[in-house]
Design a protein around this motif. Structure first.
Motif, PDB file in Angstrom:
ATOM      1  N   ARG A  47     -11.539  55.304  57.335  1.00 19.11           N
ATOM      2  CA  ARG A  47     -10.737  54.574  58.318  1.00 19.11           C
ATOM      3  C   ARG A  47     -11.245  53.148  58.477  1.00 19.11           C
ATOM      4  N   TYR A  48     -10.301  52.223  58.582  1.00 17.40           N
ATOM      5  CA  TYR A  48     -10.621  50.830  58.862  1.00 17.40           C
ATOM      6  C   TYR A  48      -9.789  50.384  60.050  1.00 17.40           C
ATOM      7  N   TYR A  49     -10.473  50.051  61.131  1.00 15.02           N
ATOM      8  CA  TYR A  49      -9.806  49.659  62.367  1.00 15.02           C
ATOM      9  C   TYR A  49      -9.607  48.150  62.398  1.00 15.02           C
ATOM     10  N   ARG A  50      -8.368  47.726  62.638  1.00 17.75           N
ATOM     11  CA  ARG A  50      -8.042  46.308  62.807  1.00 17.75           C
ATOM     12  C   ARG A  50      -8.431  45.875  64.210  1.00 17.75           C
ATOM     13  N   ALA A  51      -8.413  44.578  64.453  1.00 18.96           N
ATOM     14  CA  ALA A  51      -8.749  44.045  65.778  1.00 18.96           C
ATOM     15  C   ALA A  51      -7.843  44.647  66.856  1.00 18.96           C
ATOM     16  N   GLU A  52      -6.556  44.852  66.532  1.00 16.87           N
ATOM     17  CA  GLU A  52      -5.623  45.439  67.505  1.00 16.87           C
ATOM     18  C   GLU A  52      -6.016  46.877  67.828  1.00 16.87           C
ATOM     19  N   ASP A  53      -6.490  47.606  66.811  1.00 20.94           N
ATOM     20  CA  ASP A  53      -6.934  48.988  67.023  1.00 20.94           C
ATOM     21  C   ASP A  53      -8.169  49.016  67.920  1.00 20.94           C
ATOM     22  N   VAL A  54      -9.089  48.086  67.658  1.00 19.97           N
ATOM     23  CA  VAL A  54     -10.321  48.007  68.460  1.00 19.97           C
ATOM     24  C   VAL A  54      -9.961  47.736  69.919  1.00 19.97           C
ATOM     25  N   ALA A  55      -9.047  46.791  70.142  1.00 18.81           N
ATOM     26  CA  ALA A  55      -8.629  46.476  71.510  1.00 18.81           C
ATOM     27  C   ALA A  55      -7.975  47.687  72.173  1.00 18.81           C
ATOM     28  N   LEU A  56      -7.166  48.424  71.419  1.00 16.56           N
ATOM     29  CA  LEU A  56      -6.513  49.611  71.970  1.00 16.56           C
ATOM     30  C   LEU A  56      -7.533  50.695  72.301  1.00 16.56           C
TER      31      LEU A  56
END
Length: 111
Positions: free
Chosen positions: A50-59
């Motif tokens: 899995r690779y989390y984008r900045a939007e995923d991290v914020a969520l």
């Protein structure tokens, strides 16, 4: 360019391990949240990495705050996120409806 506590730029992708360390959340909880919150969709590469984008991290941070600081239940957070996504869906449906109405009107005139 802002840098996160991990030493990575804020916009850089995070692995599940990096995100778990940054947030203090266990990896299994992050994987579970992916099943409960369809808005949380990290990229998955070979071997299901899995690779989390900045939007995923914020969520993830927002879900954590809602659940663990503000006292929401999983269902409560789901409903909150669904309501927030609804205006986008309504706008998209209106655009589709307008396109269909225009096509129908053109078809009726052609007959």
């Amino acid at each position: 360019m802002a840098v996160a506590s991990s030493g990575k730029a804020d916009r850089a992708f995070r692995t599940i391990g990096e995100l778990a360390r940054e947030t203090g959340l266990p990896q299994h909880m992050l994987r579970y949240w992916e099943t409960r919150f369809p808005q949380l969709k990290p990229l998955q590469r070979a071997g299901n990495r899995r690779y989390y984008r900045a939007e995923d991290v914020a969520l993830v941070r927002r879900i954590d705050r809602l659940l663990h600081q503000q006292g929401y239940t999983i269902r409560g957070v789901q409903q909150l996120l669904d309501v927030e996504a609804e205006p986008d869906m309504v706008a998209t449906l209106r655009i589709i409806r307008h396109g269909l109405a225009t096509a129908l009107a053109c078809d009726m005139q052609a007959r």
